[in-house]
Design a protein around this motif. Structure first.
Motif, PDB file in Angstrom:
ATOM      1  N   ARG A   1      -3.844  -3.109  -0.852  1.00  0.00           N
ATOM      2  CA  ARG A   1      -3.206  -3.674  -2.081  1.00  0.00           C
ATOM      3  C   ARG A   1      -3.918  -4.562  -2.739  1.00  0.00           C
ATOM      4  NH1 ARG A   1      -2.090  -5.308  -5.894  1.00  0.00           N
ATOM      5  NH2 ARG A   1      -0.276  -6.080  -7.006  1.00  0.00           N
ATOM      6  N   SER A   2      -4.502  -5.739  -2.076  1.00  0.00           N
ATOM      7  CA  SER A   2      -5.264  -6.763  -2.652  1.00  0.00           C
ATOM      8  C   SER A   2      -6.621  -6.176  -3.369  1.00  0.00           C
ATOM      9  CB  SER A   2      -5.623  -7.816  -1.600  1.00  0.00           C
ATOM     10  OG  SER A   2      -6.176  -7.343  -0.534  1.00  0.00           O
ATOM     11  N   SER A   3      -7.373  -5.201  -2.362  1.00  0.00           N
ATOM     12  CA  SER A   3      -8.544  -4.643  -3.001  1.00  0.00           C
ATOM     13  C   SER A   3      -8.309  -3.790  -4.241  1.00  0.00           C
ATOM     14  CB  SER A   3      -9.212  -3.792  -2.097  1.00  0.00           C
ATOM     15  OG  SER A   3      -8.265  -2.520  -1.985  1.00  0.00           O
TER      16      SER A   3
ATOM     17  N   GLY B   1       0.709   4.217  -8.921  1.00  0.00           N
ATOM     18  CA  GLY B   1       1.488   4.978  -8.721  1.00  0.00           C
ATOM     19  C   GLY B   1       1.659   5.280  -7.189  1.00  0.00           C
ATOM     20  N   GLY B   2       0.494   5.190  -6.374  1.00  0.00           N
ATOM     21  CA  GLY B   2       0.651   5.195  -4.794  1.00  0.00           C
ATOM     22  C   GLY B   2       1.566   4.208  -4.294  1.00  0.00           C
ATOM     23  N   TYR B   3       1.630   3.034  -4.632  1.00  0.00           N
ATOM     24  CA  TYR B   3       2.203   1.904  -4.222  1.00  0.00           C
ATOM     25  C   TYR B   3       3.838   2.233  -4.266  1.00  0.00           C
ATOM     26  CZ  TYR B   3      -2.059  -0.567  -4.907  1.00  0.00           C
ATOM     27  OH  TYR B   3      -3.506  -0.820  -4.837  1.00  0.00           O
TER      28      TYR B   3
ATOM     29  N   LEU C   1       4.716   2.858  -0.311  1.00  0.00           N
ATOM     30  CA  LEU C   1       5.135   1.375   0.412  1.00  0.00           C
ATOM     31  C   LEU C   1       6.751   1.388   0.716  1.00  0.00           C
ATOM     32  CD1 LEU C   1       3.559  -1.288  -1.807  1.00  0.00           C
ATOM     33  CD2 LEU C   1       2.717  -0.431   0.522  1.00  0.00           C
ATOM     34  N   PRO C   2       7.576   1.946  -0.045  1.00  0.00           N
ATOM     35  CA  PRO C   2       9.028   1.997   0.544  1.00  0.00           C
ATOM     36  C   PRO C   2       9.148   3.086   1.750  1.00  0.00           C
ATOM     37  CG  PRO C   2       8.935   2.483  -1.860  1.00  0.00           C
ATOM     38  CD  PRO C   2       7.384   2.762  -1.315  1.00  0.00           C
ATOM     39  N   GLU C   3       8.149   3.933   1.945  1.00  0.00           N
ATOM     40  CA  GLU C   3       8.259   4.595   3.243  1.00  0.00           C
ATOM     41  C   GLU C   3       7.826   4.018   4.507  1.00  0.00           C
ATOM     42  OE1 GLU C   3       7.383   9.077   1.019  1.00  0.00           O
ATOM     43  OE2 GLU C   3       5.750   7.974   1.919  1.00  0.00           O
ATOM     44  N   LEU C   4       7.524   3.021   4.427  1.00  0.00           N
ATOM     45  CA  LEU C   4       6.942   2.076   5.598  1.00  0.00           C
ATOM     46  C   LEU C   4       7.719   1.177   6.287  1.00  0.00           C
ATOM     47  CD1 LEU C   4       3.152   0.978   4.441  1.00  0.00           C
ATOM     48  CD2 LEU C   4       3.750   3.113   5.603  1.00  0.00           C
TER      49      LEU C   4
ATOM     50  N   THR D   1      12.018  -6.336   0.820  1.00  0.00           N
ATOM     51  CA  THR D   1      11.254  -7.240   1.186  1.00  0.00           C
ATOM     52  C   THR D   1       9.953  -6.730   1.437  1.00  0.00           C
ATOM     53  OG1 THR D   1      13.157  -8.502   1.899  1.00  0.00           O
ATOM     54  CG2 THR D   1      11.195  -9.275   2.683  1.00  0.00           C
ATOM     55  N   GLY D   2       9.631  -5.593   2.280  1.00  0.00           N
ATOM     56  CA  GLY D   2       8.556  -5.222   2.716  1.00  0.00           C
ATOM     57  C   GLY D   2       7.795  -4.933   1.509  1.00  0.00           C
ATOM     58  N   THR D   3       8.232  -4.044   0.424  1.00  0.00           N
ATOM     59  CA  THR D   3       7.603  -3.372  -0.283  1.00  0.00           C
ATOM     60  C   THR D   3       7.260  -4.715  -1.287  1.00  0.00           C
ATOM     61  OG1 THR D   3       8.809  -1.253  -0.438  1.00  0.00           O
ATOM     62  CG2 THR D   3       7.899  -1.842  -2.491  1.00  0.00           C
ATOM     63  N   SER D   4       7.937  -5.648  -1.541  1.00  0.00           N
ATOM     64  CA  SER D   4       7.587  -6.633  -2.399  1.00  0.00           C
ATOM     65  C   SER D   4       6.529  -7.647  -1.987  1.00  0.00           C
ATOM     66  CB  SER D   4       8.818  -7.454  -2.839  1.00  0.00           C
ATOM     67  OG  SER D   4       9.731  -6.686  -3.368  1.00  0.00           O
ATOM     68  N   PHE D   5       6.575  -7.557  -0.724  1.00  0.00           N
ATOM     69  CA  PHE D   5       5.590  -8.396   0.058  1.00  0.00           C
ATOM     70  C   PHE D   5       4.061  -7.772  -0.088  1.00  0.00           C
ATOM     71  CE2 PHE D   5       2.899  -9.608   3.675  1.00  0.00           C
ATOM     72  CZ  PHE D   5       2.722 -11.032   3.624  1.00  0.00           C
ATOM     73  N   CYS D   6       3.958  -6.477   0.344  1.00  0.00           N
ATOM     74  CA  CYS D   6       2.833  -5.884   0.240  1.00  0.00           C
ATOM     75  C   CYS D   6       2.119  -5.824  -1.429  1.00  0.00           C
ATOM     76  CB  CYS D   6       3.093  -4.262   0.719  1.00  0.00           C
ATOM     77  SG  CYS D   6       3.375  -4.489   2.440  1.00  0.00           S
ATOM     78  N   TYR D   7       3.162  -5.442  -2.161  1.00  0.00           N
ATOM     79  CA  TYR D   7       2.777  -5.369  -3.481  1.00  0.00           C
ATOM     80  C   TYR D   7       2.480  -6.844  -4.193  1.00  0.00           C
ATOM     81  CZ  TYR D   7       2.698  -3.623  -8.281  1.00  0.00           C
ATOM     82  OH  TYR D   7       2.218  -3.308  -9.566  1.00  0.00           O
ATOM     83  N   ASN D   8       2.933  -7.885  -3.873  1.00  0.00           N
ATOM     84  CA  ASN D   8       2.659  -8.978  -4.479  1.00  0.00           C
ATOM     85  C   ASN D   8       1.766 -10.172  -3.796  1.00  0.00           C
ATOM     86  OD1 ASN D   8       4.321  -9.116  -6.862  1.00  0.00           O
ATOM     87  ND2 ASN D   8       5.810  -8.546  -5.334  1.00  0.00           N
TER      88      ASN D   8
END
Length: 214
Positions: free
Chosen positions: A2-4, A125-127, A131-134, A142-149
């Motif tokens: 995500r960060s890259s 679009g991939g996120y 991300l919600p599938e993980l 919470t997990g999706t928001s953490f990974c995204y932000n």
């Protein structure tokens, strides 16, 4: 991963605007002279062209983003999430390299930045798909928001890196004959940011065709 992608998008998108201004500033000055403008009139013409073409650059990137994000979702449903991410990292790096080495005309500003928008912003679009599938239901938001932000904090080093590349590492390339070359070299060097996603990708699970974790 995500960060890259965030660093690559967040900085390279704005850097593309700086690049086209560096390329075309001499053109704007020559056009003003050809129109017989001088002093304040010439400055207003040059400033207006800079603003107009900065807007066109951003618009082209975002038009490409629309198709890239939609295309990622479609491709991920056919060949899987991880292969689509891998392909997107490669084409994102290639599209950035194209813009920062070959953009030379106003026509290039339009079509090359559309291509870069398609390839680079497809990752967003991939996120939304991946991300919600993980995460299980209780942690999905919470997990999706953490990974995204969390990438936003890591990407704070992006402007520093770009500044260092242009003012120190590649400063030698800026000459009266090549006023934009240091921008080109710095943008090309930033393509390596997408390699971080490729390094992480093998360690991530493939979620295509699997039910959401409960």
């Amino acid at each position: 991963m995500r960060s890259s992608a965030w660093s690559g998008y967040g900085e390279l998108r704005f850097f593309a605007v700086d690049l086209q201004q560096g390329i075309f500033n001499p053109t704007y000055r020559q056009e003003a002279a050809d129109l017989g403008l001088s002093g304040g009139d010439a400055k207003r013409y040059i400033d207006s062209q800079r603003i107009i073409w900065a807007g066109i650059t951003s618009l082209a990137i975002n038009v490409g983003a629309f198709f890239g994000m939609s295309g990622f979702s479609w491709l991920a449903s056919h060949i899987g999430r991880k292969p689509t991410f891998a392909l997107t990292f490669f084409v994102a790096a290639g599209s950035v390299a194209l813009v920062f080495t070959q953009m030379k005309t106003r026509t290039d500003v339009v079509w090359m930045n559309v291509v870069m928008g398609v390839c680079m912003l497809a990752l967003f679009g991939g996120y939304a798909v991946y991300l919600p599938e993980l995460f299980p239901t209780r942690l999905r938001a919470t997990g999706t928001s953490f990974c995204y932000n969390v990438g936003r904090f890591l990407a704070a080093s992006g402007p520093l890196a770009l500044g260092y590349l242009t003012t120190d590492v590649f400063a030698y390339a800026k000459t009266p004959e090549t006023p934009d070359l240091h921008f080109r070299y710095a943008g090309l060097a930033m393509c390596s940011i997408f390699a971080l996603g490729l390094i992480v990708l093998p360690f991530l699970p493939e979620t295509k065709g699997k039910p959401l974790p409960e």
